[in-house]
Design a protein around this motif. Sequence first.
Motif, PDB file in Angstrom:
ATOM      1  N   UNK A  83       0.799  -1.233   0.000  1.00 10.47           N
ATOM      2  CA  UNK A  83       0.000   0.000   0.000  1.00 10.47           C
ATOM      3  C   UNK A  83       0.833   1.285   0.000  1.00 10.47           C
ATOM      4  N   UNK A  84       1.845   1.406   0.837  1.00  6.41           N
ATOM      5  CA  UNK A  84       2.602   2.664   0.838  1.00  6.41           C
ATOM      6  C   UNK A  84       3.454   2.883  -0.415  1.00  6.41           C
ATOM      7  N   UNK A  85       3.680   1.835  -1.196  1.00  5.50           N
ATOM      8  CA  UNK A  85       4.602   1.913  -2.323  1.00  5.50           C
ATOM      9  C   UNK A  85       3.914   1.876  -3.682  1.00  5.50           C
ATOM     10  N   UNK A  86       2.612   1.598  -3.707  1.00 10.86           N
ATOM     11  CA  UNK A  86       1.920   1.406  -4.987  1.00 10.86           C
ATOM     12  C   UNK A  86       0.699   2.304  -5.110  1.00 10.86           C
ATOM     13  N   UNK A  87       0.346   2.582  -6.351  1.00 11.69           N
ATOM     14  CA  UNK A  87      -0.880   3.341  -6.594  1.00 11.69           C
ATOM     15  C   UNK A  87      -2.046   2.413  -6.923  1.00 11.69           C
ATOM     16  N   UNK A  88      -1.723   1.179  -7.330  1.00 11.06           N
ATOM     17  CA  UNK A  88      -2.760   0.163  -7.548  1.00 11.06           C
ATOM     18  C   UNK A  88      -2.141  -1.213  -7.403  1.00 11.06           C
ATOM     19  N   UNK A  89      -2.980  -2.169  -7.062  1.00  7.84           N
ATOM     20  CA  UNK A  89      -2.505  -3.539  -6.922  1.00  7.84           C
ATOM     21  C   UNK A  89      -3.599  -4.502  -7.353  1.00  7.84           C
ATOM     22  N   UNK A  90      -3.192  -5.721  -7.624  1.00 11.59           N
ATOM     23  CA  UNK A  90      -4.116  -6.741  -8.092  1.00 11.59           C
ATOM     24  C   UNK A  90      -3.677  -8.096  -7.547  1.00 11.59           C
TER      25      UNK A  90
END
Length: 108
Positions: A83-90
């Motif tokens: 979460x702190x390192x990404x703008x989106x995840x899947x």
Amino acid sequence: VQIIAHLYAGKGPFGNGHSEATKSNAFESVRQALRIVRGTWGIVVMFQDHPERIICARNGSPLVIGVGDDDSNYVASDPHALAPHTRRSSMASDSIPIRLHALAFILT
């Protein structure tokens, strides 16, 4: 998990049965190894000769792919860690290997 490394390295039951095309194709070698493995697992395969290339896959275990603000890619077993390192995840799907490159990921 060590058995997956041995299968990939060609020391498993299909080691000598690889075609030359499969032996020279890292992604296909990983895919072949994962067809044999049973149980719950999540793996990330990194390559010394190609540090910009990663192959990851899961079966039952969590595996999350994230895209950072600078278009870098991340892999983790916990979405909260990304979460702190990404703008989106899947969340990765079971038994579908993913190719990650420095600036993209490909679901295959």
